[in-house]
Design a protein around this motif. Sequence first.
Motif, PDB file in Angstrom:
ATOM      1  N   LEU A 191       0.839  -1.203   0.000  1.00  0.00           N
ATOM      2  CA  LEU A 191       0.000   0.000   0.000  1.00  0.00           C
ATOM      3  C   LEU A 191       0.875   1.254   0.000  1.00  0.00           C
ATOM      4  CD1 LEU A 191      -2.820  -1.034   2.522  1.00  0.00           C
ATOM      5  CD2 LEU A 191      -3.088  -0.593   0.060  1.00  0.00           C
ATOM      6  N   HIS A 192       1.947   1.214   0.775  1.00  0.00           N
ATOM      7  CA  HIS A 192       2.907   2.324   0.803  1.00  0.00           C
ATOM      8  C   HIS A 192       3.574   2.489  -0.567  1.00  0.00           C
ATOM      9  CE1 HIS A 192       6.408   4.715   2.116  1.00  0.00           C
ATOM     10  NE2 HIS A 192       7.150   3.834   1.471  1.00  0.00           N
ATOM     11  N   ALA A 193       4.048   1.378  -1.131  1.00  0.00           N
ATOM     12  CA  ALA A 193       4.789   1.431  -2.394  1.00  0.00           C
ATOM     13  C   ALA A 193       3.928   1.917  -3.551  1.00  0.00           C
ATOM     14  CB  ALA A 193       5.359   0.049  -2.711  1.00  0.00           C
ATOM     15  N   ASN A 194       2.642   1.701  -3.483  1.00  0.00           N
ATOM     16  CA  ASN A 194       1.747   2.083  -4.571  1.00  0.00           C
ATOM     17  C   ASN A 194       1.795   3.579  -4.876  1.00  0.00           C
ATOM     18  OD1 ASN A 194      -0.483   1.390  -6.466  1.00  0.00           O
ATOM     19  ND2 ASN A 194      -1.668   2.723  -5.110  1.00  0.00           N
ATOM     20  N   GLY A 195       2.006   4.386  -3.832  1.00  0.00           N
ATOM     21  CA  GLY A 195       2.020   5.833  -4.045  1.00  0.00           C
ATOM     22  C   GLY A 195       3.389   6.419  -4.327  1.00  0.00           C
ATOM     23  N   CYS A 196       4.442   5.627  -4.189  1.00  0.00           N
ATOM     24  CA  CYS A 196       5.799   6.173  -4.307  1.00  0.00           C
ATOM     25  C   CYS A 196       6.148   6.691  -5.702  1.00  0.00           C
ATOM     26  CB  CYS A 196       6.825   5.129  -3.864  1.00  0.00           C
ATOM     27  SG  CYS A 196       6.882   4.843  -2.077  1.00  0.00           S
ATOM     28  N   PRO A 197       5.877   5.967  -6.790  1.00  0.00           N
ATOM     29  CA  PRO A 197       6.303   6.481  -8.096  1.00  0.00           C
ATOM     30  C   PRO A 197       5.702   7.844  -8.448  1.00  0.00           C
ATOM     31  CG  PRO A 197       5.741   4.154  -8.256  1.00  0.00           C
ATOM     32  CD  PRO A 197       5.288   4.612  -6.899  1.00  0.00           C
ATOM     33  N   THR A 198       4.413   8.023  -8.174  1.00  0.00           N
ATOM     34  CA  THR A 198       3.770   9.299  -8.497  1.00  0.00           C
ATOM     35  C   THR A 198       4.322  10.427  -7.646  1.00  0.00           C
ATOM     36  OG1 THR A 198       1.734   8.198  -9.184  1.00  0.00           O
ATOM     37  CG2 THR A 198       1.566  10.513  -8.584  1.00  0.00           C
ATOM     38  N   TRP A 199       4.473  10.193  -6.347  1.00  0.00           N
ATOM     39  CA  TRP A 199       5.009  11.233  -5.449  1.00  0.00           C
ATOM     40  C   TRP A 199       6.418  11.612  -5.875  1.00  0.00           C
ATOM     41  CZ3 TRP A 199       5.465  10.383   0.610  1.00  0.00           C
ATOM     42  CH2 TRP A 199       5.884  11.578   1.212  1.00  0.00           C
TER      43      TRP A 199
END
Length: 282
Positions: free
Chosen positions: A172-180
């Motif tokens: 769940l954490h990793a899912n947002g990393c590329p966009t951020w």
Amino acid sequence: MATRPFDFHPPVLNREDPEGIEQGVRQLRPLRSSRSKILWPEDPNCNKYDVDFGYHVPLTLLLSFPRSGNSWIRYFIEAATGIYTGSAYYDELLYRTGFRGESAGWYDGTTIVKKTHSPFHVNANDSVIMLVRNPTRACISHFNFKSSKADDIMKFKDILPEQQFFSKKFHLHANGCPTWWREVASAGLRARRLLPIYYEYLREDPIPKLLLILRFLGIEPDEGRLSCLQKHLDGEYKGNQLTIDPYTHKEKLAFANAINFVNTSLQKRGFDPLPDYSLYRN
């Protein structure tokens, strides 16, 4: 225009006037005031060097995705300039462990750079030092740091049990990393003055990258400070380098797309390409 953390605008020096910056940053800094910190108190050859607040220092942002070496490079900058670094956030742990500029206001002109992880703090007319790390490694490090139970300097060295990186919580954490990560880099690339610093190259040979930063800030290098820093490069804030690979194929594809986008954008503006991240295990 993006909202800033504070709403006070002191007079600042002309960024294009290195002599004015030199006077504002170095000559007007109080020497060994009650708020100063000795950098290397146990080293008899280096314990004369301190850090203190500055006076009418121009605003420069230190922009990065979390866990890209931000605290480590702040240590370098403070050691090389003698000026505290500040932040868009007040981090009690960082304050307690020596970053006293955490308490300074955004526009009060007392810190040499201001840390932020938010693209919304960057405006087109800003001067920005942008620290860029392989997002797959920064994302893992960020999860490790957030999940650590340590509440002291050991939080920077703590390592979670391996199975936690294969948990639902991690993904769940990793899912947002590329966009951020991509949004942070894109915001930096919109800044009027920009100095990208690639973490992998900084880790291999810090002093040449630090010299680029000092030039960008308009500060003449102090050979004595740099010589002492060379002896104390790791400091307390260089985290452990995790080599685990917990990502799914879909997550890896999202990271690859973000990396390609940022790499192309950097080169379009005339900057060097990102490092070949396949050559680095961490």
